[in-house]
Design a protein around this motif. Structure first.
Motif, PDB file in Angstrom:
ATOM      1  N   TRP A   1       0.742  -1.297  -0.037  1.00 51.27           N
ATOM      2  CA  TRP A   1       0.022   0.010  -0.101  1.00 51.27           C
ATOM      3  C   TRP A   1       0.731   1.149   0.110  1.00 51.27           C
ATOM      4  O   TRP A   1       0.622   2.355  -0.552  1.00 51.27           O
TER       5      TRP A   1
ATOM      6  N   GLN B   1       0.591   4.062  -3.211  1.00 51.63           N
ATOM      7  CA  GLN B   1       0.343   5.378  -3.186  1.00 51.63           C
ATOM      8  C   GLN B   1       1.610   6.157  -4.004  1.00 51.63           C
ATOM      9  O   GLN B   1       1.262   7.155  -4.979  1.00 51.63           O
TER      10      GLN B   1
ATOM     11  N   LEU C   1      -9.349   2.342  -2.442  1.00 56.01           N
ATOM     12  CA  LEU C   1      -9.045   2.539  -1.091  1.00 56.01           C
ATOM     13  C   LEU C   1     -10.360   2.335  -0.383  1.00 56.01           C
ATOM     14  O   LEU C   1     -10.012   1.629   0.896  1.00 56.01           O
TER      15      LEU C   1
ATOM     16  N   LEU D   1      -4.881   0.537   5.982  1.00 57.96           N
ATOM     17  CA  LEU D   1      -4.349  -0.231   4.901  1.00 57.96           C
ATOM     18  C   LEU D   1      -3.452  -1.250   4.986  1.00 57.96           C
ATOM     19  O   LEU D   1      -3.833  -2.426   4.262  1.00 57.96           O
TER      20      LEU D   1
ATOM     21  N   ASN E   1      -0.673   7.552   2.177  1.00 56.75           N
ATOM     22  CA  ASN E   1      -1.912   7.740   1.675  1.00 56.75           C
ATOM     23  C   ASN E   1      -2.688   8.809   2.189  1.00 56.75           C
ATOM     24  O   ASN E   1      -3.304   9.582   1.219  1.00 56.75           O
TER      25      ASN E   1
END
Length: 291
Positions: free
Chosen positions: A145, A149, A189, A199, A211
């Motif tokens: 994750w 991003q 998301l 996340l 993020n």
């Protein structure tokens, strides 16, 4: 500028291309002038501005301090990208890509430079053993994750943000193209946060810090004034997540560091000590400067 543009056989730099930031964009790297960077009293020296990428690092540093990692004390120096500070020789030595944020760690035998916001988050997480799970599966999910991003935000900033907010003229095709992609990202998301509190899993991590600085603030309607346009309130899981993170004291402090716009009480243009949040925000400095 018109919609009937035909690319030439060989591209040439047109420095008058227009749009916000046009004056500092160029097709070559390297310094434009000699300027050494200041160095403060702490081992960690940050050179940055409170853009989403800059906020990632100041939030991380404040979270580390909030968690009791005294070694994360830092000096944060303001880099005015509109003035071209990032093209000074000292900054280019720290980041040859001339982008904020850039970090120097003077606690190592030979000072260590770290550039790219995701790399800085990972470096600090590993250095202090915080905000990155040790369990291999959770660590891998978190890193996925984080890098999601890093790969996705250019479509939000350089794509949607540029054509929606900064380009000298509005064009339907690029705005539609990138709005569709940003909404797809918000849906990615939202689906993930419908199955997990954070996340990377159950715990807050560098993936959330990275993020949130982009998509959390977007969900608040604070980037590009595009909240209504993108219907950000419809992403309920993203809203739950961003509100929880926005309430964290370290996040609130981190957003203030190296900020040079907005309410004066939220601007701490340089940060050299924890007490600066109480004594050196711009609302306290400007009356003295103007006296």
């Amino acid at each position: 500028m018109s919609n009937d543009y035909v690319p030439p056989k060989v591209w040439e730099w047109d420095s008058e291309s227009g749009g916000q930031f046009a004056s500092i964009n160029r097709p070559i790297a390297g310094p434009t002038h000699d300027k050494e960077l200041p160095v403060g009293k702490h081992p960690l020296q940050l050179y940055s501005l409170a853009t989403p990428n800059g906020v990632k690092v100041t939030v991380m540093l404040e979270e580390l301090l909030e968690s009791g990692h005294a070694g994360a004390e830092y000096d944060a120096w303001l880099i005015k990208i509109g003035d071209g500070d990032q093209f000074g020789s000292g900054f280019v030595d720290v980041n040859p890509n001339s982008k904020i944020p850039a970090l120097m760690d003077h606690s190592t035998e030979k000072p260590t430079r770290v550039f790219e916001s995701g790399a800085i988050l990972l470096y600090l997480a590993e250095k202090f053993g915080a905000f990155l799970p040790s369990d291999p599966a959770a660590r891998t999910e978190t890193l996925s994750w984080l890098f999601w991003q890093m790969g996705s935000a250019p479509y939000l900033g350089g794509g949607f943000g540029h054509f929606y907010a900064y380009a000298p003229e509005k064009f339907e095709y690029p705005i539609n193209r990138f709005a569709m992609e940003v909404k797809r990202q918000l849906d990615v998301l939202d689906r993930r946060l419908g199955e997990s509190e954070y996340l990377g899993g159950a715990d807050y991590s560098i993936a959330d810090i990275a993020n949130w600085a982009w998509y959390g603030v977007l969900a608040q309607g604070k980037i590009y004034e595009a909240g209504e346009f993108l219907q950000v309130d419809s992403y309920k899981n993203v809203q739950r997540w961003q509100k929880a993170i926005a309430a964290r004291p370290a996040v609130q402090r981190g957003r203030m560091v190296n900020r040079a716009s907005g309410p004066l009480e939220e601007q701490l243009r340089e940060r050299h000590d924890a007490s600066d949040f109480e004594t050196r925000t711009q609302d306290k400095l400007e009356p003295a400067e103007n006296a």
